[in-house]
Enzyme design. Structure first.
Site, PDB file in Angstrom:
ATOM      1  N   CYS A 110      42.477  39.737  29.093  1.00 59.46           N
ATOM      2  CA  CYS A 110      41.115  40.204  29.375  1.00 59.46           C
ATOM      3  C   CYS A 110      40.134  39.325  28.604  1.00 59.46           C
ATOM      4  O   CYS A 110      40.372  39.022  27.433  1.00 59.46           O
ATOM      5  CB  CYS A 110      40.971  41.651  28.935  1.00 59.46           C
ATOM      6  N   HIS A 152      42.431  46.462  36.989  1.00 56.27           N
ATOM      7  CA  HIS A 152      41.890  46.055  35.693  1.00 56.27           C
ATOM      8  C   HIS A 152      40.358  46.189  35.679  1.00 56.27           C
ATOM      9  O   HIS A 152      39.779  46.720  34.735  1.00 56.27           O
ATOM     10  CB  HIS A 152      42.316  44.597  35.431  1.00 56.27           C
ATOM     11  N   GLU A 153      39.715  45.732  36.755  1.00 47.10           N
ATOM     12  CA  GLU A 153      38.246  45.749  36.801  1.00 47.10           C
ATOM     13  C   GLU A 153      37.696  47.163  36.971  1.00 47.10           C
ATOM     14  O   GLU A 153      36.688  47.519  36.353  1.00 47.10           O
ATOM     15  CB  GLU A 153      37.724  44.825  37.911  1.00 47.10           C
ATOM     16  N   HIS A 156      37.529  48.847  33.731  1.00 49.16           N
ATOM     17  CA  HIS A 156      36.359  48.470  32.930  1.00 49.16           C
ATOM     18  C   HIS A 156      35.169  49.385  33.227  1.00 49.16           C
ATOM     19  O   HIS A 156      34.408  49.747  32.335  1.00 49.16           O
ATOM     20  CB  HIS A 156      35.937  47.020  33.226  1.00 49.16           C
TER      21      HIS A 156
HETATM   22 ZN    ZN Z   1      39.006  42.661  31.406  1.00 47.31          ZN
END
Ligand code: ZN
Length: 197
Positions: A110, A152-153, A156
């Protein structure tokens, strides 16, 4: 101008980001932010970037996996990860509507945890609903590495980082990873380090 990528420890990475309306997405401000995020992601370089990573608590993500990023990778490595180029695109207010039960484990990094990596289990495929760069509804069905990027996004935007989901015993510096683990099959990594946690 590329933007500064904030690092773990900044509160914005732990907050739930605000959704955008179609009008907001089409505004000059947000279109400008998208351009800056694209530039920031390319400069890093990275294959995805969420607005909280540039200190903006909005549900906005850019993704791009350029062919040049993987041109030197062995075909088997790419095939195992289901990694194929993904053209640049924007997601606003993305929501994972379905994720496969099947989990796949690979090292993941990341831009907000610079210099570190860990094995993270992720669904092998997902279906995502979102708005695109013009604020139009879109449904994305993804598998392989693209599915991992999406998960993953979206994390966030919900204030989550991969360290919340990783196998903690596999957390390591990128330097150690490149020296010791890069070429090992993931099953061997599991045997040597343990995936229990
Ligand atoms: Zn990330």
């Amino acid at each position: 101008m590329p933007l500064k990528i904030v690092q773990a420890g900044e509160l914005v990475l732990r907050q739930r980001a605000q959704p955008l309306t179609k009008t907001q997405i089409r505004s000059r401000d947000i279109q400008g932010l998208i351009e800056s995020m694209r530039e920031t992601m390319r400069e890093a370089p990275g294959v995805g970037l969420a607005a909280p990573q540039v200190g903006v608590s909005l549900q906005l993500v850019v993704i791009e996996d350029k062919p040049e990023y993987t041109k030197d990778a062995p075909p088997d490595f790419l095939k195992e990860r289901g990694r194929k180029p993904v053209p640049f695109h924007v997601l606003a207010n993305p929501r994972i509507v379905t994720g496969s039960e099947e989990r796949v484990r690979f090292f993941e990094g990341c831009l907000s945890l610079k210099g570190f990596t860990a094995v993270v289990p992720r669904s092998s495929s997902v279906k995502v609903e979102c708005l695109d760069q013009e604020g139009e509804p879109r449904v994305i069905e993804a598998a392989g590495w693209y599915a991992r990027i999406l998960q993953h996004e979206v994390d966030h935007l919900n204030g989550a980082l991969y360290i919340d989901r990783m196998h903690t015993r596999t957390f390591m510096s990128v330097e150690s990873f490149n020296q010791l683990w890069k070429d090992k099959p993931i099953t061997e990594v599991g045997k040597l380090l343990g995936f229990e946690r």
